[in-house]
Enzyme design. Structure first.
Site: not given
Ligand code: PMP
Length: 296
Positions: A154
């Site tokens: 991330k």
């Molecule tokens: N894909 C992307 C590109 C994101 O930014 C997010 C948000 N964090 C997600 C998927 C979903 O991830 P999560 O369920 O861990 O929030």
């Protein structure tokens, strides 16, 4: 959206400080080049008090993101969780969004940095999408090739791509974008993962070109628990024009129903879809109610 006021307190490098007294470096590699890592975490006002949903999973991903980006970072899962609860408490927050950000040290060269800086902020949170069912377009902006970045991190810089896709979708009159990977197969939303339903089965993109979402994993767990058929597969965008139902999922988006894709409405009303069952179960889970009581 107001993220802070003059009384807001954040955690910054070992101290709780008012935002107006915080002075992060203007020479961090994160600010100039996007070489930073962050998380998006939710807390909920549950029947057992304020609870952060899956903090260890989020902080494990943050530590892993820093490792992949070669940013030094030395906090433990327990420390990070406790600091987040303290930020909530100091700001009298319960139902909130928590944003930890690891900023790489001062370095205007493109080499790895020796230091890093941790900020944890939080603000009140309600809903990501205001509409009950969103209209989605297929974006002309593709997700980056997995060899061009660390797609499973991330990383701050990866979000330039997401912002471009989101802006394009809104400019075209849609609520959100559905992005393809560099093979032209479905990846996900700019900030969420994607599921669709066809003939009684839920499908989602395999890992490889997407951020491994914690909500995506939770949805898979809910499906296993409730014995809803779920499969990972590479999805062609054409398949979606005749989908029975579809949704985005993410920490901020939670389970967000999709009403149409490229103006093709879903075959089923949301209330009779598998996604609706998952949505109720997810809500019960984050609120610490017994989600097994969802009627299937
Ligand atoms: N894909 C992307 C590109 C994101 O930014 C997010 C948000 N964090 C997600 C998927 C979903 O991830 P999560 O369920 O861990 O929030």
């Amino acid at each position: 959206m107001k993220y802070y006021n003059e009384d807001t307190i954040i955690f910054l490098d070992g101290q709780f400080v008012k935002i107006r007294d915080a002075s992060p470096s203007l020479f961090s590699q994160t600010l100039h080049y996007g070489n930073g890592a962050f998380e998006g975490i939710r807390s909920y006002q549950t029947i057992h008090g304020t609870k952060i949903f899956k903090p260890y999973e989020h902080f494990e991903r943050l530590i892993q993101s820093c490792r992949l980006l070669h940013i030094p970072f030395h906090y433990s899962l327990e420390e990070l969780t406790q600091l987040s609860y303290q930020v909530l408490e100091k700001n009298n927050l319960s139902s909130a969004y928590i944003r930890p950000l690891v900023m790489a040290g001062e370095n205007m060269a493109l080499s790895r940095t020796t230091g890093s800086s941790l900020m944890i902020a939080a603000w009140t949170w309600t809903k990501y999408f205001t509409r009950k069912e969103i209209d989605v377009c297929i974006s002309s902006i593709q997700r980056p090739h997995p060899n061009s970045t660390k797609i499973e991190a991330k990383a701050s810089g990866n979000y330039v791509n997401s912002i471009m896709a989101s802006n394009e979708a809104r400019h075209r009159g849609f609520d959100e974008a559905l992005m393809l990977d560099t093979n032209g197969l479905v990846a996900g939303a700019p900030g969420a993962n994607f599921f669709f339903e066809k003939n009684g089965v839920l499908y989602t993109t395999p890992l490889g070109s997407i951020l491994p979402g914690i909500t995506r994993q939770t949805v898979i767990e809910i499906c296993r628990e409730l014995e809803l058929p779920i499969k990972e597969k590479w999805i062609k965008p054409e398949e979606l024009l005749n989908a029975d139902s579809a949704f985005f999922c993410g920490t901020a988006a939670e389970i967000s129903a999709i009403g149409s894709i490229e103006r093709h409405p879903m075959n089923k009303p949301w209330q009779s879809s598998l996604g609706f069952i998952v949505q109720q179960a997810y809500e019960n889970m984050v609120m610490e109610k017994n989600y097994a009581y969802v009627i299937v």
